[in-house]
Enzyme design. Structure first.
Site, PDB file in Angstrom:
ATOM      1  N   ARG A  77      70.152 -52.815  28.044  1.00  0.00           N
ATOM      2  CA  ARG A  77      70.332 -51.633  28.891  1.00  0.00           C
ATOM      3  C   ARG A  77      69.682 -51.825  30.261  1.00  0.00           C
ATOM      4  O   ARG A  77      70.091 -51.210  31.244  1.00  0.00           O
ATOM      5  CB  ARG A  77      69.758 -50.409  28.183  1.00  0.00           C
ATOM      6  CG  ARG A  77      68.266 -50.435  27.939  1.00  0.00           C
ATOM      7  CD  ARG A  77      67.821 -49.467  26.866  1.00  0.00           C
ATOM      8  NE  ARG A  77      68.267 -49.882  25.549  1.00  0.00           N
ATOM      9  CZ  ARG A  77      68.062 -49.183  24.427  1.00  0.00           C
ATOM     10  NH1 ARG A  77      67.420 -48.022  24.486  1.00  0.00           N
ATOM     11  NH2 ARG A  77      68.494 -49.627  23.272  1.00  0.00           N
TER      12      ARG A  77
ATOM     13  N   LYS B  58      62.628 -60.790  17.460  1.00  0.00           N
ATOM     14  CA  LYS B  58      63.433 -60.331  16.322  1.00  0.00           C
ATOM     15  C   LYS B  58      62.927 -60.981  15.036  1.00  0.00           C
ATOM     16  O   LYS B  58      62.531 -62.145  15.019  1.00  0.00           O
ATOM     17  CB  LYS B  58      64.904 -60.686  16.534  1.00  0.00           C
ATOM     18  CG  LYS B  58      65.566 -59.914  17.659  1.00  0.00           C
ATOM     19  CD  LYS B  58      67.028 -60.276  17.789  1.00  0.00           C
ATOM     20  CE  LYS B  58      67.674 -59.525  18.938  1.00  0.00           C
ATOM     21  NZ  LYS B  58      67.733 -58.071  18.725  1.00  0.00           N
TER      22      LYS B  58
END
Length: 656
Positions: free
Chosen positions: A509, A435
């Protein structure tokens, strides 16, 4: 001097009083001489000394001194046997005490990791100790009185008037407010008129007037002061919704906190008179009250600690209702919200997969037997083929902990079996697709797990009938090391589907995939909801106050919408565009783990659908926005939503 040597020519000097012994600490000579056998420690405990000059003294209680004397007597011979080494009982005593103080300083704070070991538990904040009680009359000893005010019927356009019109609004008082206004010589009417722009005759829910202070002198000459505040309840011709009462409870708590020195408070609220509404209103009022008093002081020390409503011991709700259980239900729900906030607020050096699993075990231990906890480790996950979850967990410092809590109603009567799955990424660096922004906030990537486990705690306390609930969290971290998953890796989920990793920052996910298969295939749950801080795309779409709901089941969508309105956890149903599945096509595997930047929240939902078979009711709820507030931190979002949804499953309620 750091040590005290009992040796001439500098023997210790003791000044004894009736309560303490002053021990003078002396600087030792460079080479202390041998300890003479004639040196005895005498402690005349009944003696009294009027003056004692002890520039550096230490206090010992009588019992400690007596114990020291006995110990010294038994060790004198051993001490003189080795004259080369100086001996002092009090030297050892003070050294131990200093070491103890040092260790106390090290251990006085919160439990965290050591250099070699990860933290294995997380502390919980306890509910505020204020007692919320029901009564049919005012507590005469209250320091503060808060009175609810409805705007008159027919003032539907009150909030739409401009500021000039608001000045001309006629103040209307009735009921308890009129009675108090007369008692205070018209002060309440005056303060309502002076604040007509903001208070609007009580038409703004949760708005309050400035505090009115009344000072009285009793017959005994004692001067007392009492504070009076009015709180808006909205329009009289509109239904008092549960979310409204939660906001009012929050405002009451805020006032009890900001008005310093309040020890007790009385609240007058004109609640609905039908049989069911008062109980529901009181429950939500209680929940809002206790939740607003939450303050996370686990990692603060000294003057940095921020207690709320200091000294407040009791708040009396004046109501014709005698349903004290309603207040307790709100309090029980607040315990779940506290835990949800605690989990999201906790830093990663406290909260990892191991300490989150310990939190789940504690929920079960404190559930009075209605909750069971099962933790699947690496071996159990491998046996089930959970390659998608384990692929992410390989990068974690702590081992994978697949959390499974099961709630069964006390009666044993189960009408429906449901699952609540929460994303449990305790910290998300993004992995090798690291990130570049918001890294410091990535402890909130366990917001889905926080909502689910917070709801589990609330459900264990509320014990709804008719529903069996499975709370599931696949806990790990998304880190970078020599074992972590990298772009182009292919993982195999527990339903056999293969996934090409395009971006390691689309890891949540992957953990959810195996959790959903577990709920669907192994547990055979009839309905599944899943909560996660999954995509920034959802935050871009809906902002930071609303969660997105993706489901192909219209009945489940309506049910969640109704629950959202009742709890105040705002939601919005989002589209499932089947054509976007093309973005998940892989050249070498069954699918990729993410699509393009366009429609990212939708493709995430489409990905998750691949792990729930057939037409089973399933909803993906993205709470990335509302789970965190930049000013106050964790919000506890989702706990109320999940808890209320579960309760409705047991009742078999149908949404209109």
């Amino acid at each position: 001097a750091e040590h005290l040597f009992i040796a001439p020519p500098l023997p210790p000097i003791y000044f004894v009083t009736n309560t303490v012994i002053f021990v003078m600490r002396l600087v030792p000579p460079p080479s202390p001489p041998p300890l003479p056998l004639t040196m005895l420690l005498l402690l005349p405990l009944t003696a009294t000394v009027t003056r004692a000059f002890t520039p550096r003294s230490t206090l010992l209680t009588r019992s400690a001194a007596a114990t020291a004397a006995r110990a010294f007597s038994s060790t004198t011979t051993a001490a003189t046997a080795s004259t080369a080494a100086p001996f002092s009982l009090f030297s050892a005593f003070h050294s131990t005490k200093r070491a103890s103080r040092k260790m106390s300083r090290l251990n006085a704070g919160f439990k965290t990791w050591t250099f070699d070991e990860a933290c294995d538990s997380m502390d919980w904040n306890g509910l505020h100790e204020t007692e919320l009680v029901l009564s049919d009359e005012e507590d005469g000893e209250s320091d503060m009185v808060i009175c609810g005010v409805f705007a008159p019927e027919g003032d539907d356009d009150e909030e739409e008037k401009d500021d000039d019109d608001a000045e001309e609004v006629e103040v209307v008082l009735d009921g308890k407010v009129a009675e108090l206004n007369e008692l205070l010589g018209g002060s309440l009417k005056d303060v309502m008129a002076e604040n007509a722009k903001t208070f609007k005759n009580g038409g703004v829910v949760g708005a309050t007037t400035p505090t009115v202070r009344a000072v009285t002198t009793g017959e005994d000459g004692v001067v007392t002061s009492k504070r009076y505040i009015l709180i808006g309840l909205g329009k009289a011709n509109k239904e008092l919704k549960d979310g409204t009462l939660s906001k009012i409870g929050s405002t009451i708590a805020t006032k009890c906190d900001s008005e310093k020195g309040v020890k007790s408070c009385t609240v007058h609220l004109p609640l609905p008179s039908d049989d069911e509404s008062p109980a529901s209103c009181l429950s939500h009022l209680s929940q809002g009250f206790y939740t607003a008093l939450y303050s996370d002081n686990r990692y603060r020390t000294g003057k940095k600690v921020k207690p709320t409503a200091e000294g407040l011991s009791k708040v009396t709700i004046v109501s014709p209702s005698s349903d004290a259980d309603a207040l307790q239900k709100g309090k029980d729900l607040a315990t779940g919200l506290y835990l949800g906030k605690d989990i999201v607020n906790a830093p990663h050096n406290i909260l990892n997969s191991v300490s989150l699993a310990a939190t789940a075990r504690r929920i079960a231990e404190e559930s009075d037997g209605v909750m069971e906890c099962e933790i699947l480790g690496k071996e159990e996950c491998e046996e089930r083929g959970m390659g998608s979850y384990l692929g992410v967990a390989r990068g974690s410092e702590t081992p994978p902990q697949f959390i499974h809590l099961t709630y069964k109603p006390p009666s044993g009567d189960v009408k429906k079996k449901v699952a609540c799955v929460g994303k449990g990424l305790l910290f998300d660096t993004g992995g090798y697709n690291i990130k570049t922004a918001m890294m410091e906030l990535m402890k909130f990537d366990c917001g889905g797990a926080a909502a689910v486990l917070g709801a589990a705690r609330a459900v264990a306390a509320l014990q709804p009938e008719g529903v069996e609930v499975h709370f599931i969290v696949a806990a790990c971290e998304n880190m970078i090391n020599d074992r972590a998953v990298v772009p182009s890796d292919i993982l195999t989920a527990s339903n056999g589907k293969t996934i090409e990793i395009i971006n390691t920052d689309a890891e949540g996910r992957l953990t959810l995939a195996d959790a959903l298969v577990f709920a669907d295939k192994e547990l055979e749950c009839e309905s599944i909801i899943e909560l996660s801080t999954l995509t920034g795309a959802c935050m871009v779409s809906l902002g930071k106050d609303v969660c997105g709901v993706w489901t192909a089941d219209d009945d489940l969508a309506k049910d969640l919408e109704a629950v959202s309105k009742v709890t105040g956890d705002k939601s919005w149903r989002m589209p499932l565009v089947e054509e976007y599945k093309k973005q998940l096509e892989s050249k070498i595997a069954d699918m990729t783990n993410c699509g393009t930047r366009y429609g990212g929240a939708i493709t995430a939902a489409l990905f998750l659908q691949e792990f729930v078979e057939g037409k089973k009711p399933f909803a993906h709820i993205d709470i990335a926005g509302p789970v965190w507030d930049d000013k106050s931190g964790a919000t506890g979002f989702g706990v109320k939503l999940v808890t209320e949804w579960i309760a409705r499953q047991g009742k078999g309620e149908e949404t209109e």
